[in-house]
Design a protein around this motif. Structure first.
Motif, PDB file in Angstrom:
ATOM      1  N   ARG A  70       0.868  -1.091  -0.011  1.00 28.33           N
ATOM      2  CA  ARG A  70      -0.060   0.177  -0.060  1.00 28.33           C
ATOM      3  C   ARG A  70       0.771   1.321   0.115  1.00 28.33           C
ATOM      4  N   GLU A  71       2.135   1.133   0.652  1.00 30.86           N
ATOM      5  CA  GLU A  71       2.957   2.156   0.813  1.00 30.86           C
ATOM      6  C   GLU A  71       3.458   2.596  -0.787  1.00 30.86           C
ATOM      7  N   LYS A  72       3.768   1.538  -1.238  1.00 27.12           N
ATOM      8  CA  LYS A  72       4.215   1.618  -2.911  1.00 27.12           C
ATOM      9  C   LYS A  72       3.125   2.135  -3.650  1.00 27.12           C
ATOM     10  N   VAL A  73       2.027   1.792  -3.323  1.00 26.31           N
ATOM     11  CA  VAL A  73       1.063   2.326  -4.250  1.00 26.31           C
ATOM     12  C   VAL A  73       0.706   3.995  -4.028  1.00 26.31           C
ATOM     13  N   LYS A  74       0.474   4.165  -2.748  1.00 30.01           N
ATOM     14  CA  LYS A  74       0.643   5.633  -2.645  1.00 30.01           C
ATOM     15  C   LYS A  74       1.450   6.545  -3.109  1.00 30.01           C
ATOM     16  N   GLN A  75       2.785   6.093  -3.105  1.00 30.88           N
ATOM     17  CA  GLN A  75       4.004   6.568  -3.728  1.00 30.88           C
ATOM     18  C   GLN A  75       3.788   6.824  -5.170  1.00 30.88           C
ATOM     19  N   SER A  99     -13.630   5.036 -17.247  1.00 30.61           N
ATOM     20  CA  SER A  99     -12.813   5.267 -16.087  1.00 30.61           C
ATOM     21  C   SER A  99     -13.003   3.853 -15.372  1.00 30.61           C
ATOM     22  N   ALA A 100     -13.922   3.128 -15.085  1.00 31.51           N
ATOM     23  CA  ALA A 100     -13.723   2.038 -14.637  1.00 31.51           C
ATOM     24  C   ALA A 100     -13.725   0.645 -15.562  1.00 31.51           C
ATOM     25  N   ASP A 101     -14.586   1.058 -16.554  1.00 30.24           N
ATOM     26  CA  ASP A 101     -14.810  -0.314 -17.685  1.00 30.24           C
ATOM     27  C   ASP A 101     -14.229   0.043 -18.886  1.00 30.24           C
ATOM     28  N   ASP A 102     -12.780   0.004 -19.229  1.00 30.75           N
ATOM     29  CA  ASP A 102     -12.064  -1.086 -18.356  1.00 30.75           C
ATOM     30  C   ASP A 102     -10.677  -0.368 -18.020  1.00 30.75           C
ATOM     31  N   GLY A 103     -10.733   1.072 -18.149  1.00 30.38           N
ATOM     32  CA  GLY A 103      -9.475   1.600 -17.816  1.00 30.38           C
ATOM     33  C   GLY A 103      -9.024   1.426 -16.298  1.00 30.38           C
ATOM     34  N   GLY A 104     -10.037   0.928 -15.460  1.00 31.69           N
ATOM     35  CA  GLY A 104      -9.693   0.566 -13.993  1.00 31.69           C
ATOM     36  C   GLY A 104      -8.955  -0.888 -14.037  1.00 31.69           C
ATOM     37  N   GLY A 105      -9.212  -1.575 -14.900  1.00 24.90           N
ATOM     38  CA  GLY A 105      -8.550  -2.770 -14.996  1.00 24.90           C
ATOM     39  C   GLY A 105      -7.280  -2.799 -15.387  1.00 24.90           C
ATOM     40  N   ILE A 106      -6.767  -1.859 -16.287  1.00 20.49           N
ATOM     41  CA  ILE A 106      -5.635  -1.514 -16.790  1.00 20.49           C
ATOM     42  C   ILE A 106      -4.610  -0.795 -15.687  1.00 20.49           C
ATOM     43  N   ALA A 107      -5.426   0.101 -14.976  1.00 22.15           N
ATOM     44  CA  ALA A 107      -4.659   0.889 -13.811  1.00 22.15           C
ATOM     45  C   ALA A 107      -4.355  -0.318 -12.676  1.00 22.15           C
ATOM     46  N   VAL A 136      -1.617   2.731 -24.010  1.00 16.16           N
ATOM     47  CA  VAL A 136      -1.624   1.572 -23.046  1.00 16.16           C
ATOM     48  C   VAL A 136      -0.208   1.064 -23.223  1.00 16.16           C
ATOM     49  N   ALA A 137       0.309   0.535 -24.331  1.00 21.98           N
ATOM     50  CA  ALA A 137       1.605   0.085 -24.412  1.00 21.98           C
ATOM     51  C   ALA A 137       2.876   0.759 -23.722  1.00 21.98           C
ATOM     52  N   GLU A 138       2.605   2.040 -23.917  1.00 16.46           N
ATOM     53  CA  GLU A 138       3.641   2.974 -23.388  1.00 16.46           C
ATOM     54  C   GLU A 138       3.794   2.735 -21.725  1.00 16.46           C
ATOM     55  N   GLU A 139       2.482   2.854 -21.160  1.00 15.44           N
ATOM     56  CA  GLU A 139       2.090   2.913 -19.772  1.00 15.44           C
ATOM     57  C   GLU A 139       2.500   1.650 -19.309  1.00 15.44           C
ATOM     58  N   LEU A 140       2.701   0.535 -20.172  1.00 15.52           N
ATOM     59  CA  LEU A 140       3.041  -1.080 -19.520  1.00 15.52           C
ATOM     60  C   LEU A 140       4.489  -1.076 -19.554  1.00 15.52           C
ATOM     61  N   ILE A 141       5.186  -0.209 -20.574  1.00 14.56           N
ATOM     62  CA  ILE A 141       6.476  -0.373 -20.708  1.00 14.56           C
ATOM     63  C   ILE A 141       7.106   0.436 -19.259  1.00 14.56           C
ATOM     64  N   LYS A 142       6.501   1.494 -18.906  1.00 19.34           N
ATOM     65  CA  LYS A 142       6.927   2.193 -17.645  1.00 19.34           C
ATOM     66  C   LYS A 142       7.011   1.392 -16.396  1.00 19.34           C
ATOM     67  N   VAL A 143       6.325   0.283 -16.743  1.00 18.69           N
ATOM     68  CA  VAL A 143       6.170  -0.747 -15.461  1.00 18.69           C
ATOM     69  C   VAL A 143       6.996  -2.082 -15.544  1.00 18.69           C
ATOM     70  N   GLY A 144       7.765  -2.148 -16.778  1.00 19.84           N
ATOM     71  CA  GLY A 144       8.663  -3.100 -16.812  1.00 19.84           C
ATOM     72  C   GLY A 144       8.245  -4.101 -17.976  1.00 19.84           C
ATOM     73  N   VAL A 145       7.039  -3.908 -18.474  1.00 21.13           N
ATOM     74  CA  VAL A 145       6.453  -4.916 -19.468  1.00 21.13           C
ATOM     75  C   VAL A 145       7.169  -4.548 -20.974  1.00 21.13           C
ATOM     76  N   ASP A 146       7.399  -5.567 -21.466  1.00 13.26           N
ATOM     77  CA  ASP A 146       7.838  -5.305 -22.833  1.00 13.26           C
ATOM     78  C   ASP A 146       6.693  -5.456 -23.683  1.00 13.26           C
ATOM     79  N   ALA A 147       6.162  -4.363 -24.139  1.00 20.60           N
ATOM     80  CA  ALA A 147       4.735  -4.295 -24.577  1.00 20.60           C
ATOM     81  C   ALA A 147       4.823  -3.662 -26.238  1.00 20.60           C
ATOM     82  N   TRP A 207       0.665   7.002  -6.599  1.00 19.02           N
ATOM     83  CA  TRP A 207      -0.665   7.410  -6.834  1.00 19.02           C
ATOM     84  C   TRP A 207      -1.084   8.387  -7.981  1.00 19.02           C
ATOM     85  N   SER A 208      -0.194   9.570  -8.018  1.00 18.27           N
ATOM     86  CA  SER A 208      -0.318  10.468  -9.075  1.00 18.27           C
ATOM     87  C   SER A 208      -0.217   9.937 -10.339  1.00 18.27           C
ATOM     88  N   ARG A 209       0.821   8.694 -10.551  1.00 18.22           N
ATOM     89  CA  ARG A 209       0.903   8.201 -11.953  1.00 18.22           C
ATOM     90  C   ARG A 209      -0.202   7.516 -12.353  1.00 18.22           C
TER      91      ARG A 209
END
Length: 458
Positions: A10-15, A127-135, A50-61, A17-19
């Protein structure tokens, strides 16, 4: 290795959060409405984002355009992987980046394609369907970082809201890229924003077009009315014959199931009435628990009806009419069996001998969770730690036809259906929103789940 606990995650998620919120807000503005053309430039931009956002978290997308069954260009899909250990379990993360249209934007309290925060919720189409799933996927992978100990494969679909016509051909053509031990489908929701749930079942769905004919041509209602009933009235009689006097669907051969894994908590009628906007005078149809009526018993809806509009109507007896029935089937019923049963019933119950023709349009299988699987136990424990209370598992009355298809293609994979929605989400409706606190809980839960899955041998 860092100790993985709900507090540390949870602490990592809060750090981060803005992203996460910025990702979701930007996704809303992209207006990735697949109904406006799955091959459109707006869908390509959405997939690339979406691919660019996944690359930011280490996925070869990367973005790959699929092909429809007829060979024509299909949706822009996002695929990727993050492989950490050949001996570790592999988890496929699914979501979709296309969204529903917002044709009734006058009913929105804010622009549907501008993310707007109010009272702890972020409003906007997708925002939820399904941007929330991506987030959720993005946030969980970021929170684990180098402590991720399962192999990840990602598939973010570009045409889920259009029925996924190229989904299965695409998966079949890339089967090795999607083979996994556990599949997490983040396209459902929780009992409430603060009460977690696994989705235990999904109903199947079939569509049937019905034509009712009584005359070779329209005739004057004053001259022939009485012995000749108009086609619209006959259609209404035919539709009514599908129900018993308590409002239960009573079509021979269309079956019902009980809630998968047992009923932990029934739905609250007052909440259902409020969420659906039911008029006070209406008495809910059917018998049994509300949960089984909405999750595992079949239901039929007339979703289209061809009739002359009131404006410009005149005194003739309608010779023919057509309507479409959407039948939600029990999770375990074979859709072809249900289709045949419904068509046979309609033809047999033609009122006053009118000509009735029933033609199948589409059919999709339902799905029932394996409540005894190890992945289910891990998910329930992760949810309890993240939300601070035990999950209340629930079914869904809707359908996601590709889930049983995934089980067909990958029979040894354990499937988990999670998601960002709650009863106030209004997916597919005006003022769609996601609970931001609920989103945080969901991200923590998925990160904990991935960690728990890593404890199992491949």
């Amino acid at each position: 290795m860092t100790e993985i606990t709900a507090e540390s995650v949870r602490e990592k998620v809060k750090q981060d959060w803005s992203r996460i919120v910025n990702l979701l807000s930007q996704k809303v503005t992209l207006r990735s409405v697949s109904a406006e053309g799955i091959t459109g430039e707006h869908m390509r931009r959405s997939a690339e984002f979406v691919a660019e956002e996944l690359i930011k978290v280490g996925v070869d997308a990367k973005v790959v355009q699929s092909n429809n069954p007829d060979g024509s260009p299909g949706a822009f899909e996002v695929v990727g992987s993050k492989l950490v250990d050949p001996a570790a379990p592999t988890v496929l993360l699914y979501a979709h980046h296309d969204v529903q249209p917002a044709p009734d934007d006058g009913q929105w309290l804010s622009d549907p394609f501008t993310a707007t925060e109010r009272d702890g919720r972020l409003y906007g189409r997708g925002s939820a369907d399904d941007g929330g799933g991506i987030a959720i996927h993005s946030g969980a992978l970021h929170a684990l970082g180098d402590d991720l100990k399962v192999n990840i494969k990602v598939f973010i679909e570009g045409e889920e809201e259009m029925g996924s016509p190229s989904f299965i051909p695409f998966i079949e053509a890339h089967r090795d890229e999607f083979a996994s031990d556990v599949i997490i489908v983040a396209d459902s929701g929780n009992w409430a924003w603060n009460i977690p749930s696994l989705t235990t079942s999904l109903r199947g769905n079939i569509d049937v077009d019905v034509t009712v004919k009584v005359l070779e041509h329209p005739v004057h209602s004053g001259q022939f009315g009485g012995p000749i009933l108009d086609a619209n009235t006959l259609a209404a009689m035919l539709i009514a014959s599908m129900y018993d006097d308590q409002g239960n669907l009573a079509v021979d051969g269309v079956t019902a199931d009980k809630p998968v894994g047992g009923l932990q908590r029934d739905l609250d009628e007052a909440q259902v009435r409020a969420d659906a906007g039911i008029v006070d005078s209406y008495r809910l149809a059917g018998t049994g628990s509300l949960a089984e009526r909405m999750w595992t018993k079949p239901s039929a809806s007339v979703i289209g009806f061809d009739a002359h509009p009131v404006e410009g109507s005149f005194n003739v007896i309608a010779d023919v009419t057509r309507f479409r029935i959407s039948l939600r089937t029990a999770p375990t019923q074979d859709p072809q069996e249900a289709t045949q049963a419904l068509c046979n019933f309609l033809r047999r119950h033609a009122p006053f001998g009118a000509q009735v023709d029933a033609e199948p349009v589409d059919a999709g299988m339902g799905w029932a969770m394996d409540a005894s699987s190890s992945a289910v136990r891990d998910a329930e424990q992760a949810m309890e730690e993240a939300f601070g209370q035990s999950p209340v598992n629930k079914g869904e009355g809707g359908s996601i036809p590709f889930i049983p298809e995934l089980k067909r293609l990958f029979p040894d994979a354990q499937v988990l259906v999670t998601g960002p929605e709650d009863p106030q989400t209004n997916a597919h409706s005006p003022n769609e929103s996601i609970s931001l606190k609920g989103l945080e809980h969901n991200i923590v839960a998925e990160a904990l789940l991935l960690h728990k899955l890593s404890q199992h041998k491949n």
